[in-house]
Design a protein around this motif. Structure first.
Motif, PDB file in Angstrom:
ATOM      1  N   LYS A 294       0.821  -1.209   0.000  1.00  0.00           N
ATOM      2  CA  LYS A 294       0.000   0.000   0.000  1.00  0.00           C
ATOM      3  C   LYS A 294       0.854   1.258   0.000  1.00  0.00           C
ATOM      4  CE  LYS A 294      -4.103  -1.917   2.191  1.00  0.00           C
ATOM      5  NZ  LYS A 294      -3.681  -3.289   2.482  1.00  0.00           N
ATOM      6  N   PHE A 295       1.872   1.293   0.850  1.00  0.00           N
ATOM      7  CA  PHE A 295       2.656   2.511   1.017  1.00  0.00           C
ATOM      8  C   PHE A 295       3.697   2.729  -0.079  1.00  0.00           C
ATOM      9  CE2 PHE A 295       1.682   2.283   5.807  1.00  0.00           C
ATOM     10  CZ  PHE A 295       0.559   3.078   5.656  1.00  0.00           C
TER      11      PHE A 295
ATOM     12  N   GLY B 291      -7.288   6.674  -0.450  1.00  0.00           N
ATOM     13  CA  GLY B 291      -7.841   5.507   0.252  1.00  0.00           C
ATOM     14  C   GLY B 291      -6.763   4.490   0.592  1.00  0.00           C
ATOM     15  N   ARG B 292      -5.813   4.348  -0.303  1.00  0.00           N
ATOM     16  CA  ARG B 292      -4.717   3.404  -0.082  1.00  0.00           C
ATOM     17  C   ARG B 292      -3.917   3.805   1.156  1.00  0.00           C
ATOM     18  NH1 ARG B 292       0.217   3.716  -2.643  1.00  0.00           N
ATOM     19  NH2 ARG B 292      -0.659   5.156  -4.180  1.00  0.00           N
TER      20      ARG B 292
ATOM     21  N   GLY C   1      -4.148   1.848   4.735  1.00  0.00           N
ATOM     22  CA  GLY C   1      -2.864   1.369   5.243  1.00  0.00           C
ATOM     23  C   GLY C   1      -2.562   1.898   6.636  1.00  0.00           C
ATOM     24  N   SER C   2      -2.819   3.173   6.845  1.00  0.00           N
ATOM     25  CA  SER C   2      -2.581   3.775   8.166  1.00  0.00           C
ATOM     26  C   SER C   2      -3.482   3.152   9.226  1.00  0.00           C
ATOM     27  CB  SER C   2      -2.820   5.286   8.108  1.00  0.00           C
ATOM     28  OG  SER C   2      -1.921   5.888   7.209  1.00  0.00           O
ATOM     29  N   MET C   3      -4.739   2.927   8.868  1.00  0.00           N
ATOM     30  CA  MET C   3      -5.667   2.325   9.821  1.00  0.00           C
ATOM     31  C   MET C   3      -5.305   0.864  10.103  1.00  0.00           C
ATOM     32  SD  MET C   3      -9.151   4.191   8.492  1.00  0.00           S
ATOM     33  CE  MET C   3     -10.242   3.245   9.512  1.00  0.00           C
ATOM     34  N   GLU C   4      -4.804   0.157   9.098  1.00  0.00           N
ATOM     35  CA  GLU C   4      -4.358  -1.220   9.326  1.00  0.00           C
ATOM     36  C   GLU C   4      -3.129  -1.247  10.234  1.00  0.00           C
ATOM     37  OE1 GLU C   4      -3.894  -2.982   5.456  1.00  0.00           O
ATOM     38  OE2 GLU C   4      -6.030  -3.448   5.319  1.00  0.00           O
TER      39      GLU C   4
ATOM     40  N   VAL D 254      -1.082  -2.643  15.633  1.00  0.00           N
ATOM     41  CA  VAL D 254      -0.426  -2.289  16.893  1.00  0.00           C
ATOM     42  C   VAL D 254      -1.375  -2.537  18.064  1.00  0.00           C
ATOM     43  CG1 VAL D 254       0.528  -0.368  18.243  1.00  0.00           C
ATOM     44  CG2 VAL D 254       1.182  -0.660  15.846  1.00  0.00           C
ATOM     45  N   LEU D 255      -2.617  -2.112  17.922  1.00  0.00           N
ATOM     46  CA  LEU D 255      -3.590  -2.317  18.998  1.00  0.00           C
ATOM     47  C   LEU D 255      -3.810  -3.799  19.294  1.00  0.00           C
ATOM     48  CD1 LEU D 255      -6.246   0.410  18.091  1.00  0.00           C
ATOM     49  CD2 LEU D 255      -4.690   0.419  20.067  1.00  0.00           C
TER      50      LEU D 255
END
Length: 129
Positions: A26-27, A46-47, A51-54, A59-60
Motif C-alpha cells: 500500500k505505502f 484511500g490506499r 494502510g494507516s488504519m491497518e 499495533v492495537l
C-alpha cells in the motif's frame, strides 16, 4: 483455559502480521494496490488511509489490555475489504487465486474472535452478548 488464551494470542498475531505485511504494497504504490484502489475509486488517498488504519489496528492487536480495540478496527476494515471484493473486485484480483480475499476473511474472523474474547470489556457489547 490456557489453550483458549493461547489461541486468542495466536489469532491476534496472525491478524496483525497479515495486515502489517500488506502495508509495504500500500505505502510503496505497488501496481496491485494501485489497481485495487483505482477500481474502487479511492486511489491514492484511500490506499494511504486504509494502510494507516491497518497499521493502527495491528499495533492495537498486540497490546494486551486493549487488543479488543484492534479487533474492532480490524473487523471494520476487513468488512470494507470484503464488501469491495463482492461489489467491485471479485474473489480473485489480478490472478491472485483469491489470496487477498482469503486474507480479508482470516483477519475478519480472527478480529471477531478477539472482540468476543474481551466482550465484557467493551461497554456496548457487555449488555448485548
Amino acid at each position: 483455559m490456557k489453550i483458549r488464551k493461547g489461541g486468542v494470542i495466536v489469532l491476534r498475531i496472525v491478524a496483525a502480521i497479515i495486515m502489517l505485511q500488506t502495508l509495504y504494497f500500500k505505502f510503496t504504490g505497488a501496481p496491485e494496490s494501485i489497481y485495487i484502489f483505482s477500481t474502487i475509486g479511492m486511489e491514492p488517498w484511500g490506499r494511504y488511509m486504509v494502510g494507516s488504519m491497518e497499521l493502527v489496528a495491528s499495533v492495537l492487536l498486540l497490546i494486551p489490555k486493549i487488543y479488543w480495540l484492534g479487533g474492532l478496527l480490524g473487523m471494520g476494515l476487513m468488512a470494507g475489504a470484503l464488501f469491495f471484493h463482492f461489489a467491485f473486485l471479485g474473489i480473485e484480483v489480478q490472478g491472485d487465486g483469491g489470496l487477498l480475499f482469503a486474507y480479508a476473511v482470516i483477519v475478519f474472523l480472527a478480529s471477531l474472535v478477539t472482540v468476543l474474547d474481551r466482550k465484557n470489556d467493551i461497554p456496548i457489547l457487555k449488555n448485548l452478548l
